[in-house]
Design a protein around this motif. Structure first.
Motif, PDB file in Angstrom:
ATOM      1  N   UNK A  12       0.804  -1.229   0.000  1.00  0.00           N
ATOM      2  CA  UNK A  12       0.000   0.000   0.000  1.00  0.00           C
ATOM      3  C   UNK A  12       0.833   1.273   0.000  1.00  0.00           C
ATOM      4  N   UNK A  13       2.143   1.163  -0.003  1.00  0.00           N
ATOM      5  CA  UNK A  13       3.058   2.293   0.067  1.00  0.00           C
ATOM      6  C   UNK A  13       2.725   3.210   1.251  1.00  0.00           C
ATOM      7  N   UNK A  14       2.404   2.608   2.381  1.00  0.00           N
ATOM      8  CA  UNK A  14       2.086   3.361   3.597  1.00  0.00           C
ATOM      9  C   UNK A  14       3.237   3.229   4.583  1.00  0.00           C
ATOM     10  N   UNK A  15       3.698   4.348   5.087  1.00  0.00           N
ATOM     11  CA  UNK A  15       4.793   4.304   6.056  1.00  0.00           C
ATOM     12  C   UNK A  15       4.298   4.443   7.490  1.00  0.00           C
ATOM     13  N   UNK A  16       3.018   4.711   7.667  1.00  0.00           N
ATOM     14  CA  UNK A  16       2.514   4.951   9.021  1.00  0.00           C
ATOM     15  C   UNK A  16       2.379   3.672   9.833  1.00  0.00           C
ATOM     16  N   UNK A  17       2.236   2.534   9.206  1.00  0.00           N
ATOM     17  CA  UNK A  17       2.020   1.291   9.950  1.00  0.00           C
ATOM     18  C   UNK A  17       3.203   0.342   9.835  1.00  0.00           C
ATOM     19  N   UNK A  18       4.392   0.865   9.703  1.00  0.00           N
ATOM     20  CA  UNK A  18       5.555  -0.009   9.586  1.00  0.00           C
ATOM     21  C   UNK A  18       6.047  -0.517  10.934  1.00  0.00           C
ATOM     22  N   UNK A  19       5.675   0.106  12.032  1.00  0.00           N
ATOM     23  CA  UNK A  19       6.090  -0.362  13.359  1.00  0.00           C
ATOM     24  C   UNK A  19       5.177  -1.448  13.916  1.00  0.00           C
ATOM     25  N   UNK A  20       4.010  -1.624  13.341  1.00  0.00           N
ATOM     26  CA  UNK A  20       3.073  -2.612  13.858  1.00  0.00           C
ATOM     27  C   UNK A  20       3.634  -4.039  13.825  1.00  0.00           C
TER      28      UNK A  20
END
Length: 98
Positions: free
Chosen positions: A51-59
């Motif tokens: 999804x090219x999302x960087x906000x949920x990479x720590x999950x």
């Protein structure tokens, strides 16, 4: 549905079926739980990339930490139940004996 998603879903489903039907030993239940956590970890690791999302990479890192804690607690329960009851059979472990 891509083959990658199908493999994650089938791994999670097979491990949950293994947890539901093969509950004779505590170690087999722990292995099924670990395979469920592993499939969820891989799926959560691949999802931000798709999804090219960087906000949920720590999950996935938090889930991996909780999975390690769960594995440690499970092995501690396995050692404690083997020492007190003599085996890891789940039918020997009842709450009425405590």
């Amino acid at each position: 549905m891509s083959p990658l998603h199908l493999s994650f879903y089938s791994a999670f489903t097979l491990s949950s079926l293994g947890l539901a039907f093969h509950r004779t030993h505590l170690i087999s239940a722990l292995l099924c739980l670990e395979s469920m956590m592993l499939s969820m970890y891989i799926a959560l690791s691949i999802w931000p990339i798709e999804n090219q999302a960087t906000s949920s990479t720590l999950m996935p890192v938090f889930m991996l930490a909780f999975s390690a804690c769960e594995a440690g607690m499970g092995l501690a329960m396995l050692v404690a139940s083997t020492r007190t009851h003599g085996s890891d059979h789940l039918h020997n472990l009842t709450l009425l004996q405590c």
